[in-house]
Design an enzyme around this catalytic site. Structure first.
Site, PDB file in Angstrom:
ATOM      1  N   CYS A   1      25.720-112.823  16.519  1.00 38.82           N
ATOM      2  CA  CYS A   1      26.059-112.695  17.662  1.00 38.82           C
ATOM      3  C   CYS A   1      25.684-113.693  18.536  1.00 38.82           C
ATOM      4  O   CYS A   1      26.035-114.036  19.916  1.00 38.82           O
ATOM      5  CB  CYS A   1      25.478-111.319  18.393  1.00 38.82           C
ATOM      6  SG  CYS A   1      26.006-110.152  17.172  1.00 38.82           S
TER       7      CYS A   1
ATOM      8  N   CYS B   1      26.295 -98.415  23.388  1.00 37.92           N
ATOM      9  CA  CYS B   1      26.402 -99.190  22.151  1.00 37.92           C
ATOM     10  C   CYS B   1      27.650-100.188  22.783  1.00 37.92           C
ATOM     11  O   CYS B   1      28.479 -99.546  22.809  1.00 37.92           O
ATOM     12  CB  CYS B   1      26.591 -98.664  20.944  1.00 37.92           C
ATOM     13  SG  CYS B   1      25.234 -97.406  20.687  1.00 37.92           S
TER      14      CYS B   1
END
Lengths: 410, 410
Positions: free
Chosen positions: A87, A233
């Site tokens: 990420c 999320c």
């Protein structure tokens, strides 16, 4: 690392579901937009760092992702370095490009973050996350679990892809519960992070989600991993963000009068630290502040890695935006909402702008650059002069695999 | 780019089939060996660039390959940058690490190339190559072919992996036939490349193949793609190679008296050039010579990218080791054999030492360093003072995707 690289131009796609578009289409749109923003031609680019996390697993495009994207707009010959840090791939590209310009090795370079996660075959989308952990360790653990259970049937491999997505949220959820127990952080405070970022995202035309959510709506949404509901999320998504960095000399030639500068950027890996040792986030934050010559009190905005709403609260604390344990209170007090003392994730963050993994770190730099240049429209932070971007990636157990924090000034 | 980075230590695994070992085991062996060779501790490392091409597709380990490998020996906190450039991933790691040290950003860094291609499921091994081309283009082409053939049955996806391996050799074979037609290069000359490299490889304890082959044996072997027989094509393999680079200052502190230096390294992408335009190989060669202040006549050894025996002949020409069209003659005259004027691929090259894709470029630097330090045993090139490493990767049509050439001096 202390740096001096000037952001000459930025560009990005809308984040979201681009099922009909490929890596080349998405990546090149961001590059062309950044070149136009800088008023430069592609022949001005002397090198490119391209961050992508999962094209190998999702689309099959491994190895030469950057070259394939750049060739689609006729760009070749220059050095292209494909970088990966889960990420944090996008921020790694920015970090490396900025380091090279700051060291005087180049005058004009590209940092591109790009990701294509949506796939007709949903298992491929979820497989993107399976490579961001220690795969050998997970396989050994799975084998040991199967053996101890005495189970014969069922392969962990094929069915594992979907489970690994929730594995990341399970890790977040366990850390969230520990924080709640220790510091009294509440589910309402977690929901406030999402509600705040949904307000910010509603003002960002490039955000994946533009609807506003109330705290009550966030709490009432389906549970993903106790206490995290779905809007707590970050979603999967497709998108790209490009940043063109130039030297002091090139900026003068271009006539840039009010340059936005990367003054410091720190990239670190996680480590197997004890409970009282500093995490990679804390180590990186203290280093980046020292090298930028600023502290948390000097910031006017922050873009940080809210892969979950608890991720944002954790980041408040290791970035020193509040004392340890007070992250929930910080958002509840409205400090990090637009109009507050220190707006965080004015873009909508990963939760609402979206999280096309490899693009995220570069997109944070796009948001901060536009804010420092006063062109963020209705979500403008008035008078912003110093901003910070924080991007983390992968998991190694007690720490992330990669952490990158960057300070920009105008 | 002009550089000044000193090779403080090198290490590598034996190349070959390590079916029972994973990426961590192979990668860490090379790192530990390089640290021991340098007399340094892992805590001396300030940053690491890790090149790998295919772990995502073969082992599922994407995103954070370097962190996972380094953590297995307890190493964290430092910046780890995972880089990818297909078969040139290892040289890209060396290039980036050397640039950063040369620019004064670090005093002691690691460049690691690592690859794990053998897998119980052979389709996974072959899938490694499927990501090194423009995947969207290949898919569109396949779809168009199927449509024009009016064929309904059979998916190109699942069965395509094996075919794509030979696609690379088909590309080489077509270029080989064109060279034969134009310049009179012969199949015997192609076989001489393999025979020579098998002689060199027989003296390298870390080579995948150590048997010597005659020209007749190479010609009589099974045909892969006319005129390339199997031993004219590099094998797949597992392996890792590590290079520790230090600054002038650090080398003095370490008491290195006769340093091997990277004096120049050029990384470039391929481009869609016309027939008379310079290829990325020619562009990179002229640049690297100019910046190193040497010409082909100053070299005492070369490690180059003989992914096929024709690849070696082509590289002779664009590196300026002989006039255009004379590559076949150069090997036939014995110039590039140990004992000749300019030995090439003393390690055995990709053909015989092996080609664990991401490791290859770093392994070339290992070989040249040891040669310049006079510790290459029976394959030592007497009095070698200047060496060149050339590593190419991926395919974009008329050119490779990535080309890296590095000059080292003692």
């Amino acid at each position: 690392m202390k740096m001096n690289a000037i952001v000459a131009g930025v560009g990005m796609t809308k984040f979201g579901k681009h099922l009909e578009r490929g890596l080349k289409s998405i990546g090149s749109e961001a590059v062309v937009a950044a070149l136009a923003d800088a008023g430069l031609s592609q022949d001005d680019l002397q090198a490119a760092w391209v961050g992508n996390a999962a094209a190998g697993l999702v689309t099959g495009q491994e190895c030469i992702r950057g070259q394939v994207i750049l060739r689609s707009i006729g760009l070749g010959r220059l050095p292209v370095i494909n970088v990966e840090n889960a990420c944090a791939s996008g921020s790694t590209a920015v970090n490396q490009a900025a380091a090279m310009v700051s060291a005087g090795l180049y005058d004009c370079v590209l940092a591109l973050g790009v990701e294509k996660l949506y796939h007709e075959d949903k298992r491929k989308s979820f497989s993107a996350f399976s490579g961001a952990v220690d795969v050998e360790f997970v396989q050994e653990m799975m084998a040991a679990l199967q053996q101890s259970a005495g189970a014969g049937g069922g392969s962990a491999g094929a069915s594992g892809a979907g489970e690994k997505r929730s594995m990341f949220m399970d890790i977040y959820a366990a850390a969230t519960r520990a924080h709640m127990d220790r510091y009294g952080t509440t589910a309402e405070q977690l929901a406030m992070v999402t509600a705040k970022n949904s307000l910010h995202g509603s003002m960002n035309p490039r955000a994946q989600f533009r609807d506003r959510m109330t705290v009550e709506e966030v709490l009432a949404a389906p549970m993903i991993a106790e206490p995290l509901t779905r809007p707590m999320c970050s979603p999967i998504g497709d998108g790209a963000a490009a940043v063109i960095l130039v030297s002091e000399k090139k900026a003068r030639e271009m006539g840039i009068t009010k340059p936005v500068r990367i003054v410091s950027s720190v990239l670190r890996s996680g480590w197997d630290h004890g409970y009282d040792d500093p995490s990679s986030g804390e180590l990186s934050a203290s280093e980046v502040y020292a090298e930028a010559g600023v502290g948390p009190e000097d910031l006017q905005l922050v873009e940080l890695h809210d892969a979950s709403s608890f991720g944002e609260i954790m980041a408040y604390e290791y970035l020193g935006l509040c004392p340890k344990g007070q992250g929930g209170k910080l958002v509840a007090d409205g400090v990090t909402t637009l109009g507050g003392r220190l707006p965080v994730n004015t873009s909508g963050g990963l939760l609402r702008k979206g999280h096309p993994v490899g693009a995220t770190g570069a997109a944070q730099v796009v948001e901060i650059t536009e804010q420092l240049q006063g062109r963020s429209g209705e979500r403008q932070v008035a008078g912003a002069r110093v901003g910070l971007a924080q991007n983390g990636g992968g998991n190694l157990g007690v720490d992330v695999a990669a952490m990158c924090i960057t300070v920009l000034k105008v």
